[in-house]
Design a protein around this motif. Structure first.
Motif, PDB file in Angstrom:
ATOM      1  N   GLY A  94       0.827  -1.194   0.000  1.00 49.33           N
ATOM      2  CA  GLY A  94       0.000   0.000   0.000  1.00 49.33           C
ATOM      3  C   GLY A  94       0.861   1.242   0.000  1.00 49.33           C
ATOM      4  N   ASP A  95       0.231   2.391   0.167  1.00 50.38           N
ATOM      5  CA  ASP A  95       0.928   3.675   0.130  1.00 50.38           C
ATOM      6  C   ASP A  95       1.175   4.151   1.564  1.00 50.38           C
ATOM      7  OD1 ASP A  95       2.051   6.022  -0.637  1.00 50.38           O
ATOM      8  OD2 ASP A  95       0.173   7.005  -1.184  1.00 50.38           O
ATOM      9  N   TYR A  96       2.401   3.993   2.042  1.00 51.26           N
ATOM     10  CA  TYR A  96       2.746   4.317   3.422  1.00 51.26           C
ATOM     11  C   TYR A  96       3.545   5.611   3.498  1.00 51.26           C
ATOM     12  CZ  TYR A  96       1.491  -0.423   4.900  1.00 51.26           C
ATOM     13  OH  TYR A  96       0.818  -1.580   5.177  1.00 51.26           O
ATOM     14  N   GLN A 153       2.589  -2.354  -4.579  1.00 51.29           N
ATOM     15  CA  GLN A 153       1.184  -2.048  -4.843  1.00 51.29           C
ATOM     16  C   GLN A 153       0.283  -3.124  -4.249  1.00 51.29           C
ATOM     17  OE1 GLN A 153      -0.188  -2.217  -8.988  1.00 51.29           O
ATOM     18  NE2 GLN A 153      -1.085  -0.188  -8.720  1.00 51.29           N
ATOM     19  N   GLY A 159      -3.270  -3.805  -1.214  1.00 48.97           N
ATOM     20  CA  GLY A 159      -3.990  -3.308  -0.054  1.00 48.97           C
ATOM     21  C   GLY A 159      -5.493  -3.333  -0.232  1.00 48.97           C
ATOM     22  N   HIS A 160      -6.200  -3.041   0.864  1.00 53.15           N
ATOM     23  CA  HIS A 160      -7.656  -3.081   0.892  1.00 53.15           C
ATOM     24  C   HIS A 160      -8.203  -1.789   1.474  1.00 53.15           C
ATOM     25  CE1 HIS A 160      -6.466  -7.309   0.565  1.00 53.15           C
ATOM     26  NE2 HIS A 160      -7.661  -7.525   0.039  1.00 53.15           N
ATOM     27  N   ASP A 161      -9.517  -1.635   1.398  1.00 57.90           N
ATOM     28  CA  ASP A 161     -10.139  -0.466   2.002  1.00 57.90           C
ATOM     29  C   ASP A 161     -10.751  -0.845   3.350  1.00 57.90           C
ATOM     30  OD1 ASP A 161     -12.520  -1.794   1.486  1.00 57.90           O
ATOM     31  OD2 ASP A 161     -13.066  -0.520  -0.212  1.00 57.90           O
ATOM     32  N   GLU A 165     -10.487  -5.113  -2.070  1.00 63.78           N
ATOM     33  CA  GLU A 165      -9.190  -4.820  -2.685  1.00 63.78           C
ATOM     34  C   GLU A 165      -9.240  -3.477  -3.410  1.00 63.78           C
ATOM     35  OE1 GLU A 165      -6.269  -7.829  -4.749  1.00 63.78           O
ATOM     36  OE2 GLU A 165      -7.598  -6.994  -6.289  1.00 63.78           O
ATOM     37  N   SER A 192       0.147  -5.117   5.367  1.00 61.41           N
ATOM     38  CA  SER A 192      -0.668  -4.664   4.247  1.00 61.41           C
ATOM     39  C   SER A 192      -1.726  -3.684   4.733  1.00 61.41           C
ATOM     40  CB  SER A 192      -1.338  -5.862   3.568  1.00 61.41           C
ATOM     41  OG  SER A 192      -2.184  -5.435   2.523  1.00 61.41           O
ATOM     42  N   TYR A 193      -2.039  -2.719   3.878  1.00 59.93           N
ATOM     43  CA  TYR A 193      -3.024  -1.692   4.202  1.00 59.93           C
ATOM     44  C   TYR A 193      -4.370  -2.340   4.473  1.00 59.93           C
ATOM     45  CZ  TYR A 193      -4.729   3.136   4.075  1.00 59.93           C
ATOM     46  OH  TYR A 193      -5.246   4.352   4.408  1.00 59.93           O
ATOM     47  N   SER A 234      -9.959   5.428   7.460  1.00 63.26           N
ATOM     48  CA  SER A 234      -8.756   5.493   6.634  1.00 63.26           C
ATOM     49  C   SER A 234      -7.686   6.344   7.289  1.00 63.26           C
ATOM     50  CB  SER A 234      -9.096   6.054   5.245  1.00 63.26           C
ATOM     51  OG  SER A 234      -9.952   5.171   4.554  1.00 63.26           O
ATOM     52  N   ASN A 268      -3.805   5.184   8.600  1.00 64.53           N
ATOM     53  CA  ASN A 268      -2.567   5.881   8.256  1.00 64.53           C
ATOM     54  C   ASN A 268      -1.817   6.316   9.497  1.00 64.53           C
ATOM     55  OD1 ASN A 268      -2.317   5.892   5.426  1.00 64.53           O
ATOM     56  ND2 ASN A 268      -4.047   7.302   5.292  1.00 64.53           N
TER      57      ASN A 268
END
Length: 681
Positions: free
Chosen positions: A86-88, A103, A105-107, A112, A139-140, A677, A681
């Motif tokens: 994910g975007d860390y 690339q 991750g999940h919400d 996905e 993983s996100y 979300s 983060n």
């Protein structure tokens, strides 16, 4: 007559204690030096000091250790590769060396949001496979859906056969990067934990004891050795947790603050009404924020064996632990001759390693993966202590600090130096080892600071006591900057801080600091009997529970004017499940939570009738609707028998966490996908 055996492997000493199961009375204790890096000899010597006839009737063994904490504080963990999915946002001061961001991750619903880039993972793993001991994966939103973490774990195990730690296996709370840090540190500690726990088991089996073996966790609960081996990060602060429980037990106070002075660090914590005061955000150790449920504590890298070194006229303490001069004189026959040579280094070149009182000796650890410079330096260091001048007697240059640090980090070299323990030997307040070595060391260092030997040691002792007071006040005055507390302590000639709860001191020579501490704080200061082995006592009196969280979350149509239910997801520690009917989801969640509790307790030898399960249920409503947006279940299983009854009956009683449920509140992660979300983060 049956007994329980408690063992605490600290940085300096390994303590053992016997408690009679029938009434909980301490009937024997012993201390032995912790042997480094192989702990077996120290554990054996510690147990050997107990009465042999009583040992035959030991039915339960529980252990605690500062090994994980010290490994992180001293930065001697094994190399690990970290995969972040994910975007860390990686902090600028992060010390993670080997990581990749791929690339995937999940919400917040567990759907996905990006396809997993397994090829990038494969390239990273193949590049590192020969240089690391394990991998960690985060993983996100893996707490909503661990699919990507599990796929990566399977791939890494196929490619390397190395252990893989996933973030969702260690924490169910939001905070993707913190879960990654937790997994990373856990992976670093796997070889350390495996070595320690196998050592304990082998020693118990060698003695022919048919005992249940458990380990204290950092929240004051106990787990099986198998569980502890998989999740060593949860033993971080198990030593302090043991000291907290032991201090309460020995002092008879269910509410008290505890200052535990070990070899590597000084730890402050609090027990309230018999329960450890836990951190709401997870354990912080060595600057790392983790998601490990642990007691809240204030810790500093200043212990009885912390290295005291000088630079200019400044006296520094720590952060590394060394063998005290007084103890080295007993351990190594030739050491006094080396010390009496009185090497006086150039003042301008002095650093942590270039000291008149700093020596180095090889350990029994087998060297692997050394570069040329490391091999050359290690070859010059022998089995008897040498100063850098002795090591490099025929060269004009000294080794770089970085190379020596690397050998120490890899546990190939052990350092020897002046410590607070040496200062107490000079002052005659603690005389267990060779005081002559301490006197020589104090004389050498005092010359650099422009003071007398006695004055130098008094200053070291005062500095150490002030650090104890500063740690205590920093803990009790949460949110106040430590520098401000330091200023207040320095100016407290005519005033003292008032502490309204008893302060219990644990550790070998803590009585020596009571007078200096009372000059700084106004409190009832207690040094109980058996204070020197309080951690071993605490290892036996930990409470046991199993805690499981399951979330039932309802999804709605996107129209704010037609809030129709689209589906219901159940998020469990082992994955998610989708339902159409909410009542069925709630029924499944409750049944599955109970099943997880009973399955876990069954592994510890407990049947369902020996476990009490309580369920806390919290609903979060959306606007004024009748259907909750989210329902959070907290299941807590508690054994019906106490530690002594468990030992007598032969049941293993292990737990994952223990906390008071009253006052528990839902975090903002339950309110909306956007806020969820942000929490991740």
């Amino acid at each position: 007559m049956a007994y329980s055996l408690g063992i605490d492997a600290g940085g300096t000493y390994t303590d053992s204690i016997l408690i009679r199961n029938s009434d909980g009375k301490v009937v024997g204790s012993n201390k032995a030096l912790t042997t480094y890096p192989d702990l077996l000899e120290g554990i054996t010597n510690s147990i050997d000091g107990l009465e042999a006839e009583k040992l035959k009737f030991v039915t339960m063994v529980s252990v605690s250790t500062t090994l994980a904490t010290n490994t992180i504080l001293e930065k001697t963990g094994y190399p690990v590769g970290l995969v972040l999915v994910g975007d860390y946002e990686i902090p600028a001061d992060s010390e993670i060396e080997n990581y990749v961001m791929v690339q995937g991750g999940h919400d917040s619903h567990g759907d996905e949001i990006a396809a997993l880039d397994l090829s990038a993972v494969e390239n990273f793993v193949l590049k590192l496979k020969g240089r690391v001991s394990a991998f960690a994966v985060s993983s996100y939103f893996s707490v909503r859906n661990p699919e990507h973490e599990l796929r990566i774990k399977a791939l890494i195990q196929e490619l390397t056969g190395l252990p893989v730690v996933c973030g969702h296996e260690l924490a169910q709370s939001l905070g993707a990067y913190e879960r990654g840090v937790t997994a990373y540190l856990n992976a670093q500690l796997l070889p350390v934990a495996e070595g320690f726990l196998k050592t304990v088991v082998s020693e118990i089996e060698r003695r022919g004891l048919e005992s249940r073996i458990a380990m204290l966790r950092c929240d004051g609960s106990v787990v099986s050795m198998q569980e502890a081996m998989k999740k060593p990060i949860e033993s971080v602060f198990s030593g302090p947790a043991a000291s907290l429980l032991g201090a309460s037990y020995l002092s008879g106070h269910e509410t008290c603050a505890v200052i535990d002075v070990g070899g590597t660090s000084t730890d402050v914590s609090l027990i309230h009404k018999g329960l450890p005061y836990l951190s709401e955000t997870g354990a912080v150790v060595g600057g790392w924020q983790t998601k490990v449920r642990a007691l809240r504590m204030e810790t500093s890298a200043m212990g009885g064996d912390s290295h005291i070194w000088v630079q200019g006229t400044q006296t520094n303490i720590g952060p590394r632990r060394v063998i005290p001069l007084c103890r080295a004189a007993v351990l190594y026959p030739s050491f006094m001759n080396s010390l009496k040579k009185r090497w006086i280094p150039d003042r301008l070149k002095m650093n942590e390693h270039i000291q008149a009182t700093k020596f180095f000796v090889r350990t029994k650890q087998k060297p692997v993966d050394l570069n040329r410079e490391e091999e050359e330096l290690l070859a010059l260091i022998g089995n008897e202590p040498l100063s850098l001048k002795d090591v490099y007697w025929d060269r004009n240059i000294l080794p770089s600090k970085k190379i020596m640090d690397s050998l120490i980090q890899k546990r190939l070299v052990q350092a020897i130096g002046f410590t607070p323990t040496d200062a107490l030997h000079v002052l005659g307040e603690y005389t267990e080892w060779d005081s002559e070595a301490s006197v020589i060391g104090a004389t050498l260092l005092a010359n650099f600071t422009g003071t007398g030997r006695q004055e130098f040691c008094v200053n070291v002792k005062r500095l150490f006591a002030r650090n104890m007071a500063k740690d205590l006040l920093s803990f009790l005055m949460e949110g106040i900057d430590r520098n401000e507390i330091e200023k207040m302590l320095e100016g407290s000639f005519f005033s003292r801080f008032k502490v309204d709860i008893p302060v219990v001191l644990l550790g070998g020579p803590v009585r020596a600091y009571v007078g200096d501490l009372k000059k700084l704080i106004d409190a009832e200061i207690i040094v109980p009997e058996y204070s020197g082995v309080g951690n071993a006592v605490g290892a036996l009196v930990g409470k046991g529970t199993k805690r499981v969280e399951i979330t039932v979350r309802t999804t709605y149509s996107e129209s704010r004017y037609d809030m129709r239910t689209k589906g219901v997801f159940v998020y469990t520690p082992v994955g998610r499940r989708h339902f159409v009917i909410r009542s069925e989801a709630l029924e499944f969640a409750e049944e599955f939570g109970r099943k997880l509790i009973f399955d876990y307790m069954a592994e510890s030898g407990l049947s369902p009738d020996q476990v009490t399960v309580s369920i806390e249920k919290k609903d979060i409503m959306v606007h004024t609707g009748d259907i909750p947006l989210e329902t959070r279940f907290i299941f807590e299983g508690i054994s019906n028998s106490d530690v002594y009854e468990r030992a007598v009956s032969g049941h293993k009683k292990f737990s994952e966490s223990f906390d008071e449920l009253e006052g528990w509140t839902l975090s903002s992660e339950c309110i909306s996908p956007e806020e969820t979300s942000r929490a991740e983060n």
